[in-house]
Design a protein around this motif. Structure first.
Motif, PDB file in Angstrom:
ATOM      1  N   PHE A  48       0.849  -1.205   0.000  1.00 57.49           N
ATOM      2  CA  PHE A  48       0.000   0.000   0.000  1.00 57.49           C
ATOM      3  C   PHE A  48       0.885   1.257   0.000  1.00 57.49           C
ATOM      4  O   PHE A  48       0.634   2.199  -0.753  1.00 57.49           O
ATOM      5  N   ASP A  49       1.894   1.280   0.858  1.00 57.19           N
ATOM      6  CA  ASP A  49       2.787   2.440   0.920  1.00 57.19           C
ATOM      7  C   ASP A  49       3.403   2.695  -0.455  1.00 57.19           C
ATOM      8  O   ASP A  49       3.420   3.825  -0.953  1.00 57.19           O
ATOM      9  N   ASP A  50       3.858   1.617  -1.070  1.00 56.20           N
ATOM     10  CA  ASP A  50       4.519   1.723  -2.372  1.00 56.20           C
ATOM     11  C   ASP A  50       3.560   2.232  -3.447  1.00 56.20           C
ATOM     12  O   ASP A  50       3.851   3.227  -4.119  1.00 56.20           O
ATOM     13  N   VAL A  51       2.411   1.579  -3.612  1.00 51.35           N
ATOM     14  CA  VAL A  51       1.573   1.940  -4.765  1.00 51.35           C
ATOM     15  C   VAL A  51       0.867   3.281  -4.570  1.00 51.35           C
ATOM     16  O   VAL A  51       0.699   4.033  -5.539  1.00 51.35           O
ATOM     17  N   LEU A  52       0.512   3.616  -3.341  1.00 52.33           N
ATOM     18  CA  LEU A  52      -0.141   4.912  -3.126  1.00 52.33           C
ATOM     19  C   LEU A  52       0.865   6.031  -3.404  1.00 52.33           C
ATOM     20  O   LEU A  52       0.560   7.006  -4.094  1.00 52.33           O
ATOM     21  N   GLY A  53       2.103   5.855  -2.895  1.00 50.77           N
ATOM     22  CA  GLY A  53       3.142   6.868  -3.132  1.00 50.77           C
ATOM     23  C   GLY A  53       3.543   6.949  -4.598  1.00 50.77           C
ATOM     24  O   GLY A  53       3.710   8.044  -5.146  1.00 50.77           O
ATOM     25  N   ARG A  54       3.667   5.806  -5.246  1.00 54.16           N
ATOM     26  CA  ARG A  54       4.042   5.802  -6.673  1.00 54.16           C
ATOM     27  C   ARG A  54       2.989   6.503  -7.511  1.00 54.16           C
ATOM     28  O   ARG A  54       3.307   7.221  -8.460  1.00 54.16           O
ATOM     29  N   PHE A  55       1.724   6.301  -7.169  1.00 54.44           N
ATOM     30  CA  PHE A  55       0.671   6.925  -7.976  1.00 54.44           C
ATOM     31  C   PHE A  55       0.711   8.445  -7.836  1.00 54.44           C
ATOM     32  O   PHE A  55       0.580   9.190  -8.814  1.00 54.44           O
TER      33      PHE A  55
END
Ligand SMILES: CCCCCCCC/C=C\CCCCCCCC(=O)SCCNC(=O)CCNC(=O)[C@H](O)C(C)(C)COP(=O)(O)OP(=O)(O)OC[C@H]1O[C@@H](n2cnc3c(N)ncnc32)[C@H](O)[C@@H]1OP(=O)(O)O
Length: 150
Positions: A60-67
Protein backbone atom coordinates in the motif's frame (compact mmCIF):
# COMPACT_ATOMS: atom_id res chain seq x y z
CA UNK A 1 -5.19 11.35 -18.71
CA UNK A 2 -5.56 8.01 -20.53
CA UNK A 3 -4.81 4.65 -18.89
CA UNK A 4 -1.03 4.52 -18.55
CA UNK A 5 1.56 2.49 -16.71
CA UNK A 6 2.85 3.76 -13.35
CA UNK A 7 6.66 3.57 -12.94
CA UNK A 8 8.34 1.39 -10.32
CA UNK A 9 10.00 2.85 -7.21
CA UNK A 10 13.55 4.17 -7.30
CA UNK A 11 15.01 0.98 -5.78
CA UNK A 12 13.48 -1.26 -8.44
CA UNK A 13 14.39 1.22 -11.20
CA UNK A 14 18.03 1.31 -10.05
CA UNK A 15 18.31 -2.46 -9.70
CA UNK A 16 16.31 -3.00 -12.93
CA UNK A 17 14.22 -5.67 -11.24
CA UNK A 18 10.48 -6.22 -11.42
CA UNK A 19 8.63 -4.75 -8.43
CA UNK A 20 9.83 -6.72 -5.42
CA UNK A 21 6.32 -6.53 -3.91
CA UNK A 22 4.81 -7.94 -7.12
CA UNK A 23 3.05 -4.70 -8.16
CA UNK A 24 4.10 -4.30 -11.82
CA UNK A 25 0.70 -4.32 -13.53
CA UNK A 26 -0.21 -0.82 -12.36
CA UNK A 27 -2.25 1.57 -14.48
CA UNK A 28 -3.59 5.04 -13.88
CA UNK A 29 -7.28 5.18 -14.81
CA UNK A 30 -7.69 8.93 -14.34
CA UNK A 31 -5.85 11.77 -12.63
CA UNK A 32 -7.15 10.56 -9.27
CA UNK A 33 -7.67 6.79 -9.60
CA UNK A 34 -5.57 3.75 -10.44
CA UNK A 35 -5.67 -0.02 -10.45
CA UNK A 36 -2.94 -2.56 -9.60
CA UNK A 37 -3.09 -6.27 -10.43
CA UNK A 38 -0.65 -8.24 -8.34
CA UNK A 39 0.04 -11.34 -6.28
CA UNK A 40 1.81 -11.64 -2.96
CA UNK A 41 5.12 -13.43 -3.66
CA UNK A 42 5.61 -16.65 -1.67
CA UNK A 43 8.66 -15.04 -0.05
CA UNK A 44 6.28 -12.76 1.91
CA UNK A 45 4.30 -15.62 3.44
CA UNK A 46 3.53 -14.87 7.12
CA UNK A 47 1.11 -17.67 8.06
CA UNK A 48 0.36 -20.83 6.08
CA UNK A 49 -0.33 -19.63 2.50
CA UNK A 50 -1.20 -16.24 4.00
CA UNK A 51 0.57 -12.93 3.31
CA UNK A 52 2.66 -11.27 6.01
CA UNK A 53 0.90 -8.10 7.20
CA UNK A 54 4.09 -6.19 6.50
CA UNK A 55 3.78 -7.04 2.81
CA UNK A 56 0.26 -5.63 2.76
CA UNK A 57 1.35 -2.40 4.46
CA UNK A 58 4.46 -2.09 2.27
CA UNK A 59 2.60 -2.63 -0.96
CA UNK A 60 0.00 0.00 0.00
CA UNK A 61 2.79 2.44 0.92
CA UNK A 62 4.52 1.72 -2.37
CA UNK A 63 1.57 1.94 -4.77
CA UNK A 64 -0.14 4.91 -3.13
CA UNK A 65 3.14 6.87 -3.13
CA UNK A 66 4.04 5.80 -6.67
CA UNK A 67 0.67 6.93 -7.98
CA UNK A 68 0.99 10.36 -6.41
CA UNK A 69 4.47 10.77 -7.92
CA UNK A 70 2.96 9.62 -11.25
CA UNK A 71 0.50 12.52 -11.07
CA UNK A 72 3.46 14.89 -10.68
CA UNK A 73 3.41 15.33 -6.89
CA UNK A 74 6.76 14.40 -5.33
CA UNK A 75 5.77 13.33 -1.85
CA UNK A 76 6.52 11.08 1.10
CA UNK A 77 4.28 9.08 3.39
CA UNK A 78 3.42 10.97 6.59
CA UNK A 79 0.78 8.53 7.87
CA UNK A 80 -0.48 5.13 6.79
CA UNK A 81 -3.25 3.13 8.47
CA UNK A 82 -4.15 -0.36 7.31
CA UNK A 83 -7.32 -2.21 8.33
CA UNK A 84 -6.65 -5.92 7.95
CA UNK A 85 -10.11 -7.39 7.35
CA UNK A 86 -9.42 -10.91 6.06
CA UNK A 87 -6.32 -13.06 5.48
CA UNK A 88 -4.62 -12.32 2.15
CA UNK A 89 -3.61 -15.45 0.21
CA UNK A 90 -0.12 -15.73 -1.29
CA UNK A 91 0.37 -16.37 -5.00
CA UNK A 92 -3.27 -15.62 -5.90
CA UNK A 93 -4.49 -12.88 -8.26
CA UNK A 94 -5.23 -9.75 -6.26
CA UNK A 95 -6.27 -6.23 -7.17
CA UNK A 96 -5.81 -2.86 -5.50
CA UNK A 97 -8.03 0.10 -6.32
CA UNK A 98 -6.63 3.38 -5.14
CA UNK A 99 -7.58 7.00 -5.29
CA UNK A 100 -6.50 10.43 -4.29
CA UNK A 101 -9.38 11.33 -2.04
CA UNK A 102 -8.46 14.95 -1.23
CA UNK A 103 -5.72 17.55 -1.47
CA UNK A 104 -5.27 20.25 1.19
CA UNK A 105 -2.22 22.39 0.60
CA UNK A 106 0.79 20.05 0.66
CA UNK A 107 -1.27 17.25 2.24
CA UNK A 108 -2.67 14.55 -0.02
CA UNK A 109 -5.16 12.03 1.37
CA UNK A 110 -5.10 8.67 -0.39
CA UNK A 111 -7.08 5.47 0.03
CA UNK A 112 -6.59 1.95 -1.27
CA UNK A 113 -8.59 -1.28 -1.18
CA UNK A 114 -7.14 -4.79 -1.65
CA UNK A 115 -9.38 -7.59 -2.98
CA UNK A 116 -9.09 -10.90 -4.77
CA UNK A 117 -9.52 -10.30 -8.49
CA UNK A 118 -13.18 -10.75 -9.38
CA UNK A 119 -14.35 -10.42 -5.77
CA UNK A 120 -16.06 -7.45 -4.15
CA UNK A 121 -14.98 -8.45 -0.62
CA UNK A 122 -12.36 -6.12 0.91
CA UNK A 123 -9.34 -7.96 2.35
CA UNK A 124 -7.55 -4.80 3.52
CA UNK A 125 -8.16 -1.07 3.36
CA UNK A 126 -5.50 1.65 3.60
CA UNK A 127 -5.76 5.36 4.32
CA UNK A 128 -2.90 7.77 4.55
CA UNK A 129 -1.47 11.24 4.16
CA UNK A 130 1.36 12.02 1.74
CA UNK A 131 3.12 15.34 2.13
CA UNK A 132 4.50 17.12 -0.91
CA UNK A 133 8.23 17.63 -0.50
CA UNK A 134 9.71 21.05 0.06
CA UNK A 135 12.73 21.78 -2.17
CA UNK A 136 15.94 20.43 -0.60
CA UNK A 137 14.23 17.57 1.33
CA UNK A 138 16.93 15.00 0.58
CA UNK A 139 19.79 17.52 0.92
CA UNK A 140 18.55 18.38 4.45
CA UNK A 141 18.45 14.67 5.20
CA UNK A 142 22.04 14.23 3.98
CA UNK A 143 23.15 17.23 6.08
CA UNK A 144 21.51 15.73 9.20
CA UNK A 145 23.24 12.43 8.54
CA UNK A 146 26.58 14.23 8.05
CA UNK A 147 26.10 16.00 11.41
CA UNK A 148 25.74 12.55 12.98
CA UNK A 149 28.95 11.47 11.26
CA UNK A 150 27.26 8.73 9.20
C1 LIG B 1 11.25 7.32 -0.19
C2 LIG B 1 11.21 8.63 -0.90
C3 LIG B 1 10.24 8.87 -2.03
C4 LIG B 1 10.66 10.07 -2.85
C5 LIG B 1 9.75 10.47 -3.96
C6 LIG B 1 10.49 11.08 -5.15
C7 LIG B 1 11.14 10.04 -6.02
C8 LIG B 1 10.21 9.41 -7.04
C9 LIG B 1 10.69 8.10 -7.51
C10 LIG B 1 9.88 7.00 -7.59
C11 LIG B 1 8.54 6.98 -6.89
C12 LIG B 1 8.55 6.00 -5.77
C13 LIG B 1 7.54 6.27 -4.70
C14 LIG B 1 7.68 5.22 -3.63
C15 LIG B 1 6.70 5.41 -2.54
C16 LIG B 1 7.28 5.18 -1.18
C17 LIG B 1 6.74 6.19 -0.23
C18 LIG B 1 7.55 6.22 1.04
O1 LIG B 1 7.74 5.22 1.63
S1 LIG B 1 8.15 7.72 1.57
C19 LIG B 1 9.25 7.27 2.90
C20 LIG B 1 8.61 7.28 4.26
N1 LIG B 1 8.27 8.62 4.69
C21 LIG B 1 9.21 9.52 5.06
O2 LIG B 1 10.40 9.29 5.03
C22 LIG B 1 8.72 10.84 5.57
C23 LIG B 1 9.51 11.34 6.78
N2 LIG B 1 8.91 12.58 7.25
C24 LIG B 1 9.31 13.78 6.78
O3 LIG B 1 10.23 13.88 5.99
C25 LIG B 1 8.55 14.99 7.26
O4 LIG B 1 7.92 14.74 8.48
C26 LIG B 1 7.45 15.46 6.22
C27 LIG B 1 8.11 15.72 4.84
C28 LIG B 1 6.33 14.40 6.07
C29 LIG B 1 6.81 16.75 6.71
O5 LIG B 1 7.85 17.64 7.05
P1 LIG B 1 7.98 19.12 6.39
O6 LIG B 1 8.97 19.86 7.24
O7 LIG B 1 8.22 19.08 4.94
O8 LIG B 1 6.58 19.74 6.47
P2 LIG B 1 5.69 20.23 7.72
O9 LIG B 1 5.71 21.71 7.66
O10 LIG B 1 6.07 19.54 9.00
O11 LIG B 1 4.28 19.66 7.25
C30 LIG B 1 3.73 20.02 5.98
C31 LIG B 1 2.28 19.73 6.00
O12 LIG B 1 2.10 18.30 6.19
C32 LIG B 1 1.35 18.08 7.40
N3 LIG B 1 1.86 16.89 8.07
C33 LIG B 1 3.13 16.59 8.37
N4 LIG B 1 3.20 15.42 9.01
C34 LIG B 1 1.92 14.98 9.11
C35 LIG B 1 1.32 13.82 9.68
N5 LIG B 1 2.05 12.89 10.29
N6 LIG B 1 -0.02 13.68 9.56
C36 LIG B 1 -0.79 14.61 8.96
N7 LIG B 1 -0.28 15.74 8.40
C37 LIG B 1 1.05 15.90 8.49
C38 LIG B 1 1.54 19.35 8.22
O13 LIG B 1 0.46 19.53 9.11
C39 LIG B 1 1.59 20.42 7.16
O14 LIG B 1 0.28 20.71 6.74
P3 LIG B 1 -0.11 22.21 6.25
O15 LIG B 1 0.79 22.54 5.06
O16 LIG B 1 0.17 23.10 7.43
O17 LIG B 1 -1.56 22.12 5.89
Amino acid sequence: MTADLVSPCRGCQMSRTPCRFGADDFVALSETAARVRLACPAAFEGGPRVAHGGWTAAVFDDVLGRFLVHTGVKSVTATLTVDYLLPVPVEQPLEIHLEIAAREGRRNHLTGVLRLQGSDRDLAVARGVWVELRPGHFERHQARMAELGT
